[in-house]
Scaffold this motif. Sequence first.
Motif, PDB file in Angstrom:
ATOM      1  N   TYR A 171       0.851  -1.187   0.000  1.00 42.02           N
ATOM      2  CA  TYR A 171       0.000   0.000   0.000  1.00 42.02           C
ATOM      3  C   TYR A 171       0.884   1.233   0.000  1.00 42.02           C
ATOM      4  CZ  TYR A 171      -3.586   3.352   1.396  1.00 42.02           C
ATOM      5  OH  TYR A 171      -4.442   4.423   1.446  1.00 42.02           O
ATOM      6  N   THR A 172       0.888   1.969  -1.108  1.00 39.61           N
ATOM      7  CA  THR A 172       1.663   3.203  -1.206  1.00 39.61           C
ATOM      8  C   THR A 172       0.857   4.237  -1.973  1.00 39.61           C
ATOM      9  OG1 THR A 172       2.755   2.345  -3.205  1.00 39.61           O
ATOM     10  CG2 THR A 172       3.961   2.135  -1.139  1.00 39.61           C
ATOM     11  N   ASP A 173       0.936   5.479  -1.516  1.00 36.47           N
ATOM     12  CA  ASP A 173       0.300   6.622  -2.174  1.00 36.47           C
ATOM     13  C   ASP A 173      -1.187   6.415  -2.438  1.00 36.47           C
ATOM     14  OD1 ASP A 173       2.758   7.927  -2.187  1.00 36.47           O
ATOM     15  OD2 ASP A 173       3.297   7.120  -4.158  1.00 36.47           O
ATOM     16  N   GLY A 174      -1.894   5.785  -1.506  1.00 37.25           N
ATOM     17  CA  GLY A 174      -3.337   5.607  -1.624  1.00 37.25           C
ATOM     18  C   GLY A 174      -3.773   4.482  -2.526  1.00 37.25           C
ATOM     19  N   ILE A 175      -2.844   3.667  -2.998  1.00 36.41           N
ATOM     20  CA  ILE A 175      -3.161   2.550  -3.889  1.00 36.41           C
ATOM     21  C   ILE A 175      -2.735   1.245  -3.228  1.00 36.41           C
ATOM     22  CG2 ILE A 175      -2.795   1.515  -6.162  1.00 36.41           C
ATOM     23  CD1 ILE A 175      -4.116   4.181  -6.429  1.00 36.41           C
ATOM     24  N   LEU A 176      -3.696   0.339  -3.058  1.00 39.66           N
ATOM     25  CA  LEU A 176      -3.389  -1.011  -2.578  1.00 39.66           C
ATOM     26  C   LEU A 176      -3.099  -1.865  -3.806  1.00 39.66           C
ATOM     27  CD1 LEU A 176      -3.300  -3.111  -0.248  1.00 39.66           C
ATOM     28  CD2 LEU A 176      -5.697  -3.573  -0.763  1.00 39.66           C
ATOM     29  N   LYS A 177      -1.895  -2.426  -3.874  1.00 44.08           N
ATOM     30  CA  LYS A 177      -1.481  -3.242  -5.023  1.00 44.08           C
ATOM     31  C   LYS A 177      -1.324  -4.681  -4.585  1.00 44.08           C
ATOM     32  CE  LYS A 177       0.949   0.519  -7.277  1.00 44.08           C
ATOM     33  NZ  LYS A 177       2.194   1.000  -7.857  1.00 44.08           N
ATOM     34  N   LEU A 178      -1.950  -5.574  -5.324  1.00 42.37           N
ATOM     35  CA  LEU A 178      -1.808  -7.002  -5.077  1.00 42.37           C
ATOM     36  C   LEU A 178      -1.236  -7.657  -6.326  1.00 42.37           C
ATOM     37  CD1 LEU A 178      -4.774  -6.267  -3.456  1.00 42.37           C
ATOM     38  CD2 LEU A 178      -4.202  -8.540  -2.722  1.00 42.37           C
ATOM     39  N   ASN A 179      -0.207  -8.459  -6.125  1.00 44.08           N
ATOM     40  CA  ASN A 179       0.378  -9.240  -7.205  1.00 44.08           C
ATOM     41  C   ASN A 179       0.082 -10.695  -6.932  1.00 44.08           C
ATOM     42  OD1 ASN A 179       1.501  -6.996  -8.529  1.00 44.08           O
ATOM     43  ND2 ASN A 179       3.241  -7.013  -7.127  1.00 44.08           N
ATOM     44  N   ILE A 180      -0.601 -11.318  -7.872  1.00 46.00           N
ATOM     45  CA  ILE A 180      -1.009 -12.710  -7.714  1.00 46.00           C
ATOM     46  C   ILE A 180      -0.280 -13.525  -8.765  1.00 46.00           C
ATOM     47  CG2 ILE A 180      -2.972 -14.290  -7.667  1.00 46.00           C
ATOM     48  CD1 ILE A 180      -4.693 -11.641  -7.255  1.00 46.00           C
ATOM     49  N   PRO A 181       0.772 -14.245  -8.358  1.00 49.59           N
ATOM     50  CA  PRO A 181       1.540 -15.022  -9.333  1.00 49.59           C
ATOM     51  C   PRO A 181       0.708 -16.148  -9.937  1.00 49.59           C
ATOM     52  CG  PRO A 181       2.724 -14.820  -7.255  1.00 49.59           C
ATOM     53  CD  PRO A 181       1.335 -14.331  -7.026  1.00 49.59           C
ATOM     54  N   LYS A 182       1.067 -16.521 -11.158  1.00 52.14           N
ATOM     55  CA  LYS A 182       0.426 -17.657 -11.810  1.00 52.14           C
ATOM     56  C   LYS A 182       1.191 -18.927 -11.447  1.00 52.14           C
ATOM     57  CE  LYS A 182      -1.287 -15.119 -15.801  1.00 52.14           C
ATOM     58  NZ  LYS A 182      -1.232 -15.003 -17.271  1.00 52.14           N
ATOM     59  N   LYS A 183       0.494 -20.032 -11.443  1.00 51.71           N
ATOM     60  CA  LYS A 183       1.147 -21.314 -11.221  1.00 51.71           C
ATOM     61  C   LYS A 183       2.082 -21.584 -12.396  1.00 51.71           C
ATOM     62  CE  LYS A 183      -2.704 -23.202  -8.585  1.00 51.71           C
ATOM     63  NZ  LYS A 183      -3.809 -24.161  -8.576  1.00 51.71           N
ATOM     64  N   GLU A 184       3.116 -22.352 -12.148  1.00 43.86           N
ATOM     65  CA  GLU A 184       4.121 -22.617 -13.179  1.00 43.86           C
ATOM     66  C   GLU A 184       3.507 -23.200 -14.450  1.00 43.86           C
ATOM     67  OE1 GLU A 184       7.360 -21.824 -13.402  1.00 43.86           O
ATOM     68  OE2 GLU A 184       7.113 -20.768 -11.507  1.00 43.86           O
ATOM     69  N   GLU A 185       2.580 -24.126 -14.298  1.00 44.13           N
ATOM     70  CA  GLU A 185       1.983 -24.756 -15.477  1.00 44.13           C
ATOM     71  C   GLU A 185       1.063 -23.816 -16.255  1.00 44.13           C
ATOM     72  OE1 GLU A 185      -0.463 -25.975 -11.842  1.00 44.13           O
ATOM     73  OE2 GLU A 185       1.664 -26.005 -12.346  1.00 44.13           O
ATOM     74  N   ALA A 186       0.683 -22.698 -15.646  1.00 40.98           N
ATOM     75  CA  ALA A 186      -0.226 -21.760 -16.308  1.00 40.98           C
ATOM     76  C   ALA A 186       0.490 -20.589 -16.961  1.00 40.98           C
ATOM     77  CB  ALA A 186      -1.234 -21.226 -15.293  1.00 40.98           C
ATOM     78  N   LYS A 187       1.787 -20.438 -16.701  1.00 42.45           N
ATOM     79  CA  LYS A 187       2.524 -19.324 -17.276  1.00 42.45           C
ATOM     80  C   LYS A 187       2.614 -19.478 -18.785  1.00 42.45           C
ATOM     81  CE  LYS A 187       5.258 -18.231 -13.239  1.00 42.45           C
ATOM     82  NZ  LYS A 187       6.597 -18.191 -12.657  1.00 42.45           N
ATOM     83  N   ALA A 188       2.558 -18.351 -19.441  1.00 41.27           N
ATOM     84  CA  ALA A 188       2.621 -18.360 -20.901  1.00 41.27           C
ATOM     85  C   ALA A 188       4.013 -18.792 -21.339  1.00 41.27           C
ATOM     86  CB  ALA A 188       2.299 -16.988 -21.448  1.00 41.27           C
ATOM     87  N   VAL A 189       4.069 -19.842 -22.112  1.00 37.66           N
ATOM     88  CA  VAL A 189       5.327 -20.347 -22.621  1.00 37.66           C
ATOM     89  C   VAL A 189       5.417 -19.938 -24.084  1.00 37.66           C
ATOM     90  CG1 VAL A 189       6.683 -22.417 -23.086  1.00 37.66           C
ATOM     91  CG2 VAL A 189       5.249 -22.289 -21.039  1.00 37.66           C
ATOM     92  N   SER A 190       6.485 -19.256 -24.406  1.00 38.52           N
ATOM     93  CA  SER A 190       6.677 -18.881 -25.806  1.00 38.52           C
ATOM     94  C   SER A 190       7.993 -19.472 -26.287  1.00 38.52           C
ATOM     95  CB  SER A 190       6.657 -17.365 -25.969  1.00 38.52           C
ATOM     96  OG  SER A 190       7.752 -16.805 -25.302  1.00 38.52           O
ATOM     97  N   ARG A 191       7.952 -19.941 -27.481  1.00 38.84           N
ATOM     98  CA  ARG A 191       9.172 -20.487 -28.071  1.00 38.84           C
ATOM     99  C   ARG A 191       9.098 -20.271 -29.568  1.00 38.84           C
ATOM    100  NH1 ARG A 191       8.540 -25.942 -30.077  1.00 38.84           N
ATOM    101  NH2 ARG A 191       6.412 -26.612 -29.741  1.00 38.84           N
ATOM    102  N   GLN A 192      10.250 -20.263 -30.159  1.00 40.76           N
ATOM    103  CA  GLN A 192      10.337 -20.088 -31.595  1.00 40.76           C
ATOM    104  C   GLN A 192      10.150 -21.439 -32.263  1.00 40.76           C
ATOM    105  OE1 GLN A 192      10.630 -17.075 -32.813  1.00 40.76           O
ATOM    106  NE2 GLN A 192      10.559 -17.722 -34.940  1.00 40.76           N
ATOM    107  N   ILE A 193       9.298 -21.481 -33.254  1.00 41.77           N
ATOM    108  CA  ILE A 193       9.043 -22.732 -33.967  1.00 41.77           C
ATOM    109  C   ILE A 193       9.768 -22.674 -35.299  1.00 41.77           C
ATOM    110  CG2 ILE A 193       7.276 -24.183 -35.040  1.00 41.77           C
ATOM    111  CD1 ILE A 193       5.348 -23.077 -32.903  1.00 41.77           C
ATOM    112  N   GLU A 194      10.561 -23.682 -35.501  1.00 44.24           N
ATOM    113  CA  GLU A 194      11.355 -23.740 -36.724  1.00 44.24           C
ATOM    114  C   GLU A 194      10.490 -24.207 -37.889  1.00 44.24           C
ATOM    115  OE1 GLU A 194      15.051 -26.319 -38.435  1.00 44.24           O
ATOM    116  OE2 GLU A 194      15.009 -25.856 -36.287  1.00 44.24           O
ATOM    117  N   ILE A 195      10.591 -23.516 -38.983  1.00 46.24           N
ATOM    118  CA  ILE A 195       9.834 -23.879 -40.173  1.00 46.24           C
ATOM    119  C   ILE A 195      10.686 -24.807 -41.008  1.00 46.24           C
ATOM    120  CG2 ILE A 195       8.709 -23.007 -42.253  1.00 46.24           C
ATOM    121  CD1 ILE A 195       8.281 -20.378 -40.715  1.00 46.24           C
ATOM    122  N   GLN A 196      10.133 -25.927 -41.445  1.00 44.96           N
ATOM    123  CA  GLN A 196      10.890 -26.917 -42.210  1.00 44.96           C
ATOM    124  C   GLN A 196      10.649 -26.792 -43.677  1.00 44.96           C
ATOM    125  OE1 GLN A 196      11.632 -30.585 -40.666  1.00 44.96           O
ATOM    126  NE2 GLN A 196      11.467 -29.884 -38.564  1.00 44.96           N
TER     127      GLN A 196
END
Length: 146
Positions: free
Chosen positions: A121-146
Amino acid sequence: MTLVKFNPEKKNSSLLPGFNDIFESVLGDTFFSDRRLSSVPAVNISESGEEYHIELAAPGLKKEDFRVSVERDILTISTEQRTESNNEGKTYNRREYSYSAFTRSFTLPESADVDRIQASYTDGILKLNIPKKEEAKAVSRQIEIQ
């Protein structure tokens, strides 16, 4: 001599046009409606790849005034604040006690990791950070085109 009939059912009588409109404008004034709505703080909710963010605007409070809890998948943010002035020996024509309370509840998604929620809580704003579970995190990877 002219007789004018009085109809109490009619909103604006012909004797006093606009009389009821004045009372409706005063009683329906924004002062009354703003006092009802001001007890619910505004909330911003956003999401990144790693976590959910909740920002609640509640100026004038201290971090000790807040209660943040999670039960099942419901996140509840609440506060209660009372201000009483003790003025002995004074005669009052009008005296108001200040009391404000609110409760906001949010349903968390299954991907939220409720064990690692952080709040600040700073400057009149209550901030909550809610982490995502590991399996729910967005996974991005480069896909190789064949």
